[in-house]
Design a protein around this motif. Sequence first.
Motif, mmCIF file in Angstrom:
data_model
loop_
_atom_site.group_PDB
_atom_site.id
_atom_site.type_symbol
_atom_site.label_atom_id
_atom_site.label_comp_id
_atom_site.label_asym_id
_atom_site.label_seq_id
_atom_site.Cartn_x
_atom_site.Cartn_y
_atom_site.Cartn_z
ATOM 1 N N UNK A 186 31.267 45.769 34.630
ATOM 2 C CA UNK A 186 32.183 46.243 35.667
ATOM 3 C C UNK A 186 31.574 46.057 37.051
ATOM 4 N N UNK A 187 30.285 46.402 37.168
ATOM 5 C CA UNK A 187 29.607 46.258 38.461
ATOM 6 C C UNK A 187 29.502 44.786 38.846
ATOM 7 N N UNK A 188 29.148 43.941 37.862
ATOM 8 C CA UNK A 188 29.020 42.512 38.147
ATOM 9 C C UNK A 188 30.361 41.937 38.611
ATOM 10 N N UNK A 189 31.448 42.366 37.944
ATOM 11 C CA UNK A 189 32.773 41.874 38.323
ATOM 12 C C UNK A 189 33.154 42.353 39.724
ATOM 13 N N UNK A 190 32.856 43.621 40.019
ATOM 14 C CA UNK A 190 33.210 44.155 41.332
ATOM 15 C C UNK A 190 32.385 43.493 42.431
ATOM 16 N N UNK A 191 31.112 43.214 42.122
ATOM 17 C CA UNK A 191 30.280 42.512 43.104
ATOM 18 C C UNK A 191 30.854 41.130 43.391
ATOM 19 N N UNK A 196 34.395 37.450 46.793
ATOM 20 C CA UNK A 196 35.659 36.730 46.979
ATOM 21 C C UNK A 196 36.423 37.316 48.160
ATOM 22 N N UNK A 197 36.464 38.653 48.231
ATOM 23 C CA UNK A 197 37.169 39.310 49.333
ATOM 24 C C UNK A 197 36.529 38.981 50.678
ATOM 25 N N UNK A 198 35.198 38.808 50.677
ATOM 26 C CA UNK A 198 34.475 38.492 51.914
ATOM 27 C C UNK A 198 34.553 37.021 52.275
ATOM 28 N N UNK A 199 35.122 36.222 51.374
ATOM 29 C CA UNK A 199 35.223 34.788 51.641
ATOM 30 C C UNK A 199 33.999 34.002 51.260
ATOM 31 N N UNK A 200 33.037 34.623 50.551
ATOM 32 C CA UNK A 200 31.817 33.927 50.171
ATOM 33 C C UNK A 200 31.985 33.119 48.886
ATOM 34 N N UNK A 201 33.065 33.355 48.171
ATOM 35 C CA UNK A 201 33.306 32.682 46.902
ATOM 36 C C UNK A 201 34.809 32.507 46.744
ATOM 37 N N UNK A 202 35.261 31.346 46.225
ATOM 38 C CA UNK A 202 36.704 31.134 46.081
ATOM 39 C C UNK A 202 37.285 31.946 44.928
ATOM 40 N N UNK A 203 38.573 32.201 45.009
ATOM 41 C CA UNK A 203 39.280 32.883 43.937
ATOM 42 C C UNK A 203 39.418 31.934 42.754
ATOM 43 N N UNK A 204 39.099 32.362 41.530
ATOM 44 C CA UNK A 204 39.266 31.479 40.369
ATOM 45 C C UNK A 204 40.711 31.008 40.255
ATOM 46 N N UNK A 205 40.871 29.760 39.890
ATOM 47 C CA UNK A 205 42.213 29.202 39.773
ATOM 48 C C UNK A 205 42.729 29.224 38.344
ATOM 49 N N UNK A 206 41.836 29.307 37.378
ATOM 50 C CA UNK A 206 42.260 29.304 35.986
ATOM 51 C C UNK A 206 42.698 30.707 35.573
ATOM 52 N N UNK A 207 43.855 30.849 34.889
ATOM 53 C CA UNK A 207 44.358 32.184 34.525
ATOM 54 C C UNK A 207 43.377 32.992 33.686
ATOM 55 N N UNK A 229 40.945 42.355 48.866
ATOM 56 C CA UNK A 229 41.314 41.092 48.228
ATOM 57 C C UNK A 229 42.703 40.654 48.670
ATOM 58 N N UNK A 230 43.623 41.595 48.749
ATOM 59 C CA UNK A 230 44.986 41.239 49.149
ATOM 60 C C UNK A 230 45.039 40.849 50.621
ATOM 61 N N UNK A 231 44.153 41.428 51.428
ATOM 62 C CA UNK A 231 44.105 41.039 52.841
ATOM 63 C C UNK A 231 43.734 39.558 52.963
ATOM 64 N N UNK A 232 42.823 39.095 52.125
ATOM 65 C CA UNK A 232 42.418 37.681 52.160
ATOM 66 C C UNK A 232 43.430 36.805 51.427
ATOM 67 N N UNK A 233 43.970 37.312 50.328
ATOM 68 C CA UNK A 233 44.951 36.560 49.542
ATOM 69 C C UNK A 233 46.222 37.421 49.399
#
Length: 599
Positions: A186-191, A196-207, A229-233
């Motif tokens: 959970x922590x790894x996913x939130x990190x 992603x929210x900070x723009x340091x990593x792209x949002x995964x495209x695969x479902x 996250x919603x603010x960025x996407x």
Amino acid sequence: MAELDLNTIRAWRPETIIASADQLAQKATAFLAILDEVKDRTNRAAGSSYGSGEEARYAHVDTTVSYGYAQHELMVQHHQLATECGYALKAKRDAVLEEVQAAQRAGLIVRTEGVVEGDYPRQAELMDKYAESVGRAKHDLEQADADFARRIRDLNAKIKEGVGGFREAKNFETFGNVKDEPVDPDKAAKDRAQHIADGDEPLPTDPKALNDLFKHIHADKDPELLKALQHRYPDIGNKPGFPFEDRDVCNRQHMGDMKTQAQAELDALRKQHPDWDTGHPPGTPTDPHLPPGLRDEANKTGQMNNPEWGPWSQRVQQLQHQLEGYNNLQGVLDRSNKDGLPRFLGFIDDKGHAAVSIGNPDTAKKVDTFVPGTGQDMVAIGASDDKSTGLHDAARQADKSLGKNDVSVTTWMGYDRPMTVNPYDKDHTEWAGDPQFALNGAQALDDWQNALRFSHDDAEGRAYQTVIGHSYGSSEVGAAATHGHRLDADALVFVGSPGVFADNAHGLYINPGGRVFDELADNDIIHVANAGDSMGIHPLGVDPSTFDDVTQVKTDPGPAGDDFHTGYTTKAHSSYFFPDSSGLQNLGKIIAGVEPEHK
């Protein structure tokens, strides 16, 4: 270089390569978090203890961490290469299938091995053309497959060379003060989500990759992270694979934002011209008794004198329609307060597309997608939700062991549907005989069904997925199961269909062992639309009720009459969803996986 046959190419899913790449990215992120933690703790410990033994031990840890960083870099390279591979092979696979379909539309036969056949010599020129284009596209795919396989093998060899360093980094707990603390998923996913929210990593495209990441993030526990996250996407709630509980929260917010923007634009337009209205140009007579011919001439003159009025009026009407759609959609979502059925806003945009699920598709055992037809845009979503509610109830009646949370029925309006059955309608150019609306929307429905599968929680078993298309909606379903698409469905149901782009049920690509059903009421006016079949005129494909390999399902004849002097009625076209009708009961049985009554 291995030669691929067309059956293999059709069944091939390069998207799984992209999914694997995104999974590797998650592991790389978690691994990097471990390395950073080790380095940080080692630096803190080194500042508080001294001696040659301690220095040697910390130096060894530092060396191991360095190996780890090198390994992480290789993992990143592997992710980048696999992502490049997946998208490239998908594009080349699609190119092969497009050429095959073009050849078939030209009346040619394309064999499994890629050989193009036809009526020689009449079709000789076409045969040569498509033999070359199919062969070239097929060769390009095979060459790309071989090239990427070689590049991935080379990179794998480098990763294997560094496996010792990776193993040492994983066992760093043997060194002094550094403790063995397993990675918290959970922590790894939130990190990672924060990156992603900070723009340091792209949002995964695969479902699947998107779901693997965000199933650890919950709107009630992580509201600020989801907000970031919603603010960025802004449309993150529409992304295939995003969990439905989070989709609902994000999309309701997104709808509110779009509604505010549309209202602000409408207010600004009205403020520009407070004396204008959309009914007629300024300065033209408004007498309702004026003969139509004179009124039309006056309007033309008024538009010539006020060239800004036309675009102004059109945009005002668009915004009014858009706002009416948002309001009606909100009214559907609010129905849950009355009927107790949870509703999830799975899709929303500013182009009239929406999807509302009764029951959570991520956890339901029986997952149905209902695709409405002509004229059914967001403004009309209330009537479609009525049908979906009836389907949900009918499924539970068909199998009384099913609870309300075991069934999910989605009203899917994710395509630009035609808005009129009249090709001469001056107010609408989108008429129901045009196949392009279905063909253009096919990928969206294909993606929706794939995403349902990827985001479903299979802890209690695989979901049984059905897709029901009514009227032109059946053509949309057919388009999504042909033309190079493979629809993730265990059953398709065509209801009052004008055609599904296939000549038989076996021409529809769905899950192995999947079944195709058809309901057609005797008094349904859709019979008129299918009258051209006997003359070879069927732009949407032939009537699926004529397929030899389709299961004909019992339905009531529907109200009789003579609408438009046809001998059929429009009411019969909706009779499949009438309460207690045999059509609705049998649709419920199909959703529940129960054998329906045959016609």
